[in-house]
Design a protein around this motif. Structure first.
Motif, short mmCIF file in Angstrom:
data_model
loop_
_atom_site.label_atom_id
_atom_site.label_comp_id
_atom_site.label_asym_id
_atom_site.label_seq_id
_atom_site.Cartn_x
_atom_site.Cartn_y
_atom_site.Cartn_z
N ARG A 152 0.82 -1.21 0.00
CA ARG A 152 0.00 0.00 0.00
C ARG A 152 0.85 1.26 0.00
NH1 ARG A 152 -5.53 -0.76 2.90
NH2 ARG A 152 -5.87 -2.94 2.44
N ASP A 153 2.06 1.14 0.48
CA ASP A 153 2.94 2.30 0.58
C ASP A 153 4.36 1.84 0.29
OD1 ASP A 153 3.71 4.89 1.03
OD2 ASP A 153 2.96 4.99 3.08
N LEU A 154 5.28 2.77 0.28
CA LEU A 154 6.69 2.42 0.07
C LEU A 154 7.19 1.60 1.25
CD1 LEU A 154 8.02 5.83 -1.27
CD2 LEU A 154 7.56 3.77 -2.58
N PRO A 155 8.01 0.60 1.00
CA PRO A 155 8.51 -0.24 2.10
C PRO A 155 9.21 0.57 3.19
CG PRO A 155 9.00 -1.27 0.00
CD PRO A 155 8.43 0.08 -0.30
N GLU A 156 9.91 1.65 2.83
CA GLU A 156 10.61 2.47 3.83
C GLU A 156 9.62 3.08 4.82
OE1 GLU A 156 11.08 3.18 0.37
OE2 GLU A 156 12.72 1.75 0.35
N ARG A 157 8.45 3.47 4.36
CA ARG A 157 7.45 4.08 5.22
C ARG A 157 6.69 3.04 6.05
NH1 ARG A 157 4.36 8.03 1.15
NH2 ARG A 157 6.19 8.74 0.06
N MET A 158 6.68 1.80 5.58
CA MET A 158 5.92 0.77 6.28
C MET A 158 6.74 0.05 7.34
SD MET A 158 3.59 -0.85 3.24
CE MET A 158 4.82 -2.04 2.88
N ARG A 159 8.05 0.15 7.31
CA ARG A 159 8.88 -0.55 8.29
C ARG A 159 8.52 -0.13 9.70
NH1 ARG A 159 13.16 0.04 4.44
NH2 ARG A 159 13.33 -1.95 3.39
N GLY A 160 8.28 -1.10 10.54
CA GLY A 160 7.98 -0.84 11.94
C GLY A 160 6.54 -0.46 12.21
#
Length: 182
Positions: A152-160
């Motif tokens: 749904r979003d960039l992996p960097e923003r979804m981490r954690g």
């Protein structure tokens, strides 16, 4: 090498061809299942009746698969694999001159059907002129996943993002089965 972009049938035509190949598979499989001795005798494959019957079962299963699915491409690729087995079996056989001639005709027929199988499978797999999604990944046109990435979003923003998620009690390990200290 075949230029798949120009010689491939349209998807609508390929779907109809796939159904026709399904019926052809069933008919061929029934012939191999019912009359293996006649087939092996004419092609110089005596003693291979059980193998021919097994190939018949494979053909029938593939035909049923082709007729019973909305996505026939995997079944068509299975037909291509079966065609390769058929060609290898025919090429390895011995026999008289007449049987070798009959085998040559059979191999030409199998090669012709193989070309149809490959063209149809490639068209329905989306191989010719594959669409490319935003992420650069190639996806088949027939499935319509062109702009999807899976996230749904960039992996960097979804981490954690799920670190503070509370697991519902009914999804936790039962207290009696938890290790000591938890």
């Amino acid at each position: 090498m075949l230029d798949m972009t120009r010689r491939s049938p349209r998807p609508e035509t390929a779907s109809g061809l796939a159904r026709g190949l399904g019926w052809f598979s069933i008919a061929l499989g029934l012939a191999e299942l019912v009359a293996p001795r006649a087939i092996t005798r004419s092609l110089g494959l005596r003693g291979q009746e059980d193998l021919v019957q097994a190939y018949g079962v494979r053909e029938i299963a593939t035909g049923i698969g082709l007729l019973g699915t909305r996505q026939p491409a995997p079944w068509l690729w299975g037909r291509v694999g079966g065609d390769v087995l058929d060609l290898a079996t025919l090429a390895a056989a011995g026999g008289s001159r007449r049987q070798r001639e009959a085998r040559g005709i059979a191999m030409a027929a199998v090669l012709g059907i193989t070309v149809l199988d490959v063209l149809c499978a490639a068209t329905l797999s989306g191989t010719p002129g594959r669409a490319t999604s935003r992420g650069g990944m190639s996806t088949p046109r027939s499935y319509g996943y062109g702009g999807r990435r899976g996230f749904r979003d960039l992996p960097e923003r979804m981490r954690g993002a799920a670190r503070d998620a509370r697991i519902p009690e009914d999804m936790r390990i039962p207290k009696l089965l938890r290790p000591y200290g938890n």
